[in-house]
Scaffold this motif. Structure first.
Motif, PDB file in Angstrom:
ATOM      1  N   ASN A  90      71.260  32.377  87.231  1.00 11.78           N
ATOM      2  CA  ASN A  90      70.632  33.381  88.082  1.00 11.78           C
ATOM      3  C   ASN A  90      70.686  32.837  89.499  1.00 11.78           C
ATOM      4  O   ASN A  90      70.542  31.637  89.706  1.00 11.78           O
ATOM      5  N   SER A  91      70.914  33.697  90.461  1.00 14.28           N
ATOM      6  CA  SER A  91      71.000  33.223  91.835  1.00 14.28           C
ATOM      7  C   SER A  91      70.581  34.341  92.771  1.00 14.28           C
ATOM      8  O   SER A  91      70.007  35.356  92.336  1.00 14.28           O
ATOM      9  N   GLY A  92      70.851  34.163  94.061  1.00 20.73           N
ATOM     10  CA  GLY A  92      70.513  35.188  95.027  1.00 20.73           C
ATOM     11  C   GLY A  92      70.912  34.782  96.423  1.00 20.73           C
ATOM     12  O   GLY A  92      71.271  33.622  96.677  1.00 20.73           O
ATOM     13  N   ILE A  93      70.846  35.739  97.323  1.00 24.07           N
ATOM     14  CA  ILE A  93      71.141  35.500  98.735  1.00 24.07           C
ATOM     15  C   ILE A  93      69.918  35.929  99.536  1.00 24.07           C
ATOM     16  O   ILE A  93      69.515  37.095  99.491  1.00 24.07           O
ATOM     17  N   ILE A 113      68.563  39.138  97.934  1.00 21.56           N
ATOM     18  CA  ILE A 113      69.498  40.053  97.290  1.00 21.56           C
ATOM     19  C   ILE A 113      69.935  39.373  95.994  1.00 21.56           C
ATOM     20  O   ILE A 113      70.628  38.365  96.011  1.00 21.56           O
ATOM     21  N   GLU A 114      69.484  39.920  94.893  1.00 22.98           N
ATOM     22  CA  GLU A 114      69.602  39.272  93.587  1.00 22.98           C
ATOM     23  C   GLU A 114      71.055  39.129  93.137  1.00 22.98           C
ATOM     24  O   GLU A 114      71.895  40.006  93.365  1.00 22.98           O
ATOM     25  N   ILE A 115      71.349  38.001  92.496  1.00 20.49           N
ATOM     26  CA  ILE A 115      72.597  37.790  91.759  1.00 20.49           C
ATOM     27  C   ILE A 115      72.202  37.587  90.301  1.00 20.49           C
ATOM     28  O   ILE A 115      71.586  36.591  89.949  1.00 20.49           O
ATOM     29  N   ASP A 116      72.556  38.552  89.459  1.00 20.89           N
ATOM     30  CA  ASP A 116      72.035  38.591  88.095  1.00 20.89           C
ATOM     31  C   ASP A 116      73.148  38.915  87.097  1.00 20.89           C
ATOM     32  O   ASP A 116      73.408  40.090  86.810  1.00 20.89           O
ATOM     33  N   PRO A 117      73.792  37.884  86.538  1.00 22.35           N
ATOM     34  CA  PRO A 117      74.860  38.133  85.568  1.00 22.35           C
ATOM     35  C   PRO A 117      74.363  38.405  84.146  1.00 22.35           C
ATOM     36  O   PRO A 117      75.172  38.550  83.230  1.00 22.35           O
ATOM     37  N   TRP A 122      70.723  43.324  87.339  1.00 22.91           N
ATOM     38  CA  TRP A 122      70.079  43.806  88.554  1.00 22.91           C
ATOM     39  C   TRP A 122      70.721  43.202  89.806  1.00 22.91           C
ATOM     40  O   TRP A 122      70.080  43.083  90.854  1.00 22.91           O
ATOM     41  N   SER A 123      71.959  42.840  89.755  1.00 24.94           N
ATOM     42  CA  SER A 123      72.642  42.293  90.918  1.00 24.94           C
ATOM     43  C   SER A 123      72.624  43.298  92.069  1.00 24.94           C
ATOM     44  O   SER A 123      72.941  44.477  91.883  1.00 24.94           O
ATOM     45  N   ALA A 124      72.253  42.794  93.256  1.00 24.84           N
ATOM     46  CA  ALA A 124      72.098  43.574  94.497  1.00 24.84           C
ATOM     47  C   ALA A 124      70.763  44.301  94.555  1.00 24.84           C
ATOM     48  O   ALA A 124      70.509  45.061  95.488  1.00 24.84           O
ATOM     49  N   GLY A 125      69.888  44.080  93.556  1.00 21.75           N
ATOM     50  CA  GLY A 125      68.504  44.501  93.704  1.00 21.75           C
ATOM     51  C   GLY A 125      67.811  43.616  94.736  1.00 21.75           C
ATOM     52  O   GLY A 125      68.347  42.589  95.152  1.00 21.75           O
ATOM     53  N   ILE A 126      66.602  44.012  95.162  1.00 20.15           N
ATOM     54  CA  ILE A 126      65.902  43.271  96.217  1.00 20.15           C
ATOM     55  C   ILE A 126      64.609  42.681  95.656  1.00 20.15           C
ATOM     56  O   ILE A 126      63.740  43.396  95.160  1.00 20.15           O
ATOM     57  N   TYR A 127      64.510  41.362  95.769  1.00 21.64           N
ATOM     58  CA  TYR A 127      63.365  40.584  95.291  1.00 21.64           C
ATOM     59  C   TYR A 127      62.717  39.922  96.501  1.00 21.64           C
ATOM     60  O   TYR A 127      63.405  39.586  97.472  1.00 21.64           O
ATOM     61  N   ASP A 128      61.416  39.747  96.469  1.00 12.32           N
ATOM     62  CA  ASP A 128      60.723  39.046  97.562  1.00 12.32           C
ATOM     63  C   ASP A 128      60.360  37.645  97.071  1.00 12.32           C
ATOM     64  O   ASP A 128      59.350  37.459  96.390  1.00 12.32           O
ATOM     65  N   GLU A 129      61.201  36.690  97.406  1.00  9.86           N
ATOM     66  CA  GLU A 129      61.076  35.313  96.926  1.00  9.86           C
ATOM     67  C   GLU A 129      59.779  34.685  97.405  1.00  9.86           C
ATOM     68  O   GLU A 129      59.452  34.696  98.605  1.00  9.86           O
ATOM     69  N   ALA A 130      59.007  34.126  96.448  1.00 12.51           N
ATOM     70  CA  ALA A 130      57.787  33.363  96.722  1.00 12.51           C
ATOM     71  C   ALA A 130      56.729  34.180  97.458  1.00 12.51           C
ATOM     72  O   ALA A 130      55.876  33.633  98.147  1.00 12.51           O
ATOM     73  N   ARG A 131      56.784  35.514  97.293  1.00 12.64           N
ATOM     74  CA  ARG A 131      55.754  36.375  97.887  1.00 12.64           C
ATOM     75  C   ARG A 131      55.379  37.501  96.925  1.00 12.64           C
ATOM     76  O   ARG A 131      54.501  37.330  96.093  1.00 12.64           O
ATOM     77  N   ARG A 132      56.043  38.641  97.011  1.00 14.70           N
ATOM     78  CA  ARG A 132      55.587  39.834  96.292  1.00 14.70           C
ATOM     79  C   ARG A 132      56.382  40.149  95.032  1.00 14.70           C
ATOM     80  O   ARG A 132      56.051  41.109  94.328  1.00 14.70           O
ATOM     81  N   GLY A 133      57.440  39.402  94.763  1.00 11.10           N
ATOM     82  CA  GLY A 133      58.226  39.687  93.574  1.00 11.10           C
ATOM     83  C   GLY A 133      59.179  40.854  93.779  1.00 11.10           C
ATOM     84  O   GLY A 133      59.657  41.110  94.882  1.00 11.10           O
ATOM     85  N   LEU A 189      71.827  30.776 100.702  1.00 10.23           N
ATOM     86  CA  LEU A 189      72.523  30.874  99.420  1.00 10.23           C
ATOM     87  C   LEU A 189      71.746  30.054  98.401  1.00 10.23           C
ATOM     88  O   LEU A 189      71.544  28.849  98.589  1.00 10.23           O
ATOM     89  N   GLN A 190      71.319  30.682  97.329  1.00  8.08           N
ATOM     90  CA  GLN A 190      70.415  30.038  96.378  1.00  8.08           C
ATOM     91  C   GLN A 190      71.142  29.455  95.169  1.00  8.08           C
ATOM     92  O   GLN A 190      72.022  30.103  94.591  1.00  8.08           O
ATOM     93  N   VAL A 191      70.737  28.232  94.803  1.00  4.93           N
ATOM     94  CA  VAL A 191      71.025  27.694  93.473  1.00  4.93           C
ATOM     95  C   VAL A 191      69.682  27.653  92.763  1.00  4.93           C
ATOM     96  O   VAL A 191      68.784  26.913  93.144  1.00  4.93           O
TER      97      VAL A 191
END
Length: 456
Positions: A90-93, A113-117, A122-133, A189-191
């Motif tokens: 799982n990753s994201g930008i 911007i989610e990277i979800d294989p 849900w790839s290209a969905g929008i997540y709020d990292e470390a805040r609202r989910g 760029l997230q790992v």
């Protein structure tokens, strides 16, 4: 001029226009061919390297999420990138994201911007990292879910302009968000952390052809057919799951009344554009429209309120209010989360305890942390108050600024030394109303939400 000559001129004009080369967008590349200059690793210790313009991030055991962040911040932009991800990862930008010392010890937070294989897709969905989910999932967008290509390069387009964020995956519209929580920040760029899962150690995410536009964006912006998710005066996906409710619907006076009235004030308050504003009336305490209170009483609760100050303004959010106390002039009585322009209002220098009337303080009793992350006048700030089993906390913009125990010996001593000493049992009611104060200055509220314990 004859019609035949006119037709010839029009034809020639069209021919010349068609021969003119189209103006290319002035993209700026974000990835160097052979080095990571302009980028910084934050968070965990996953590794990144670049070769021939391809950045590869590789997972490492027992480390938090790791981010390769741009050294430059961006506010309004159009961004495109290609990526390839291991199917087990799982990753994201991150976009418009930040790492601030006072926020969770520098934890990276912001829009992702989610990277979800995974099968969820849900790839290209929008997540709020470390805040609202989650803010925008792809549950109702099967075309975007199907657009992801497993074990192949995928293309993202992200437009972040004003309060609007739109995404595409492989040219398929994916997410559309209207939200103004954060207007500027880095790209990252997230790992993703893999914890102790050794099977996921050494797995990679790769990015290439990352490029950005920052000027003349209206010229290059693309329309999206998706219905936008609007967060203003709405519950997020996670808030709904967690039992939050809107305490103000953003449109009407439902659920509120004047503190000394049996209905909502006819003047002194304005509802417009999803914002609830107490109007300026000369700085007097509850002298115009007056305070407003909830029609319901609350015991244990969690409360969220966004507020925006004008220069020199004073107001407050009160809780455990009993409107039967102090029926005379002035504000209703209750514990108060102070709202104040500390720089311009004289109250900032007053109080039973030094600093106890500054913004976010427990008014006249406990001073908020001096390192509180208050945003400039005219910008939105987010207040959060939690009261559970008499333990109370004040938060500002996701940072705790004070805490105390209602009814404790220390609390009662503070009350006895304050302006509240004359009110019997001040601050110790089992339940009470929540109040927004009219102090004669223009202050605006929105996103008023509450959560109470489930009935056992």
């Amino acid at each position: 001029m004859s019609k035949s000559i006119l037709r010839i001129l029009v034809f020639v004009g069209l021919f010349v226009a068609c021969q003119q080369p189209k103006e290319e967008a002035p993209w700026v590349s974000l990835i160097n061919n052979d080095n990571l200059e302009g980028w910084t690793v934050l968070g965990g210790v996953a590794t990144y390297n670049v070769k021939d313009g391809v950045i590869t991030g590789t997972s490492v055991a027992n480390t938090p999420n790791t981010f390769l962040t741009t050294n430059k911040n961006y506010d309004n932009f159009i961004f495109e990138v290609e990526y390839k991800v291991d199917p087990s990862m799982n990753s994201g930008i991150q976009i418009r994201s930040n790492s601030l010392p006072y926020y969770r010890n520098g934890r990276v937070h912001g829009y992702q911007i989610e990277i979800d294989p995974s099968e969820r897709a849900w790839s290209a969905g929008i997540y709020d990292e470390a805040r609202r989910g989650w803010l925008c999932t792809l549950e109702d967008n099967p075309d975007a879910q199907a657009a992801f290509k497993q074990n192949e390069w995928n293309h993202y387009r992200v437009e972040a302009i004003g309060d609007t964020i739109k995404t595409w995956i492989n040219n398929v519209p994916a997410a559309y968000l209207i939200d103004d929580k954060t207007s500027s920040g880095f790209i990252a760029l997230q790992v993703h952390s893999v914890g102790k899962n050794l099977e996921k150690v050494g797995k990679s995410v790769m990015w290439k052809n990352a490029k950005i536009l920052t000027e003349n964006l209206s010229k290059y912006s693309t329309k999206s057919p998706i219905e936008p998710v609007i967060t203003k005066n709405s519950l997020t996906i996670d808030e709904t799951k967690q039992g939050w409710k809107m305490l103000w619907d953003g449109k009407t006076t439902n659920g509120w009344r004047g503190a000394k009235l049996d209905k909502f004030p006819e003047e002194g308050w304005l509802i417009e554009n999803g914002e609830l504003t107490v109007l300026a009336s000369g700085g007097g305490e509850s002298a115009a429209g007056g305070d407003i209170v909830t029609t319901e009483l609350y015991s244990d609760f969690e409360l969220k309120v966004d507020f925006k100050l004008t220069p020199g303004a004073n107001s407050g959010i009160k809780y455990y209010v009993d409107t039967e106390i102090n029926k005379g002039p002035g504000s209703s009585i209750g514990l108060e989360y102070q709202i104040l322009d500390d720089a311009l209002h004289p109250d900032a220098k007053l109080g039973a305890k030094e600093g106890s009337r500054t913004v976010c303080s427990l008014y006249d009793l406990i001073k908020a942390d001096e390192q509180k992350p208050i945003k400039p006048i005219g910008e939105w700030n987010s207040a959060y108050i939690i009261s559970k089993n008499n333990h109370v906390e004040h938060w500002l913009n996701n940072v705790k600024v004070l805490e105390y125990e209602r009814g404790s010996d220390e609390f009662l001593k503070l009350v006895s030394e304050s302006k509240y000493a004359k009110w019997p049992n001040f601050g110790t009611l089992e339940k009470g109303q929540i109040l927004l104060q009219d102090h004669g200055d223009k202050v605006t509220f929105r996103n008023i939400k509450i959560r109470t314990p489930k009935n056992k």
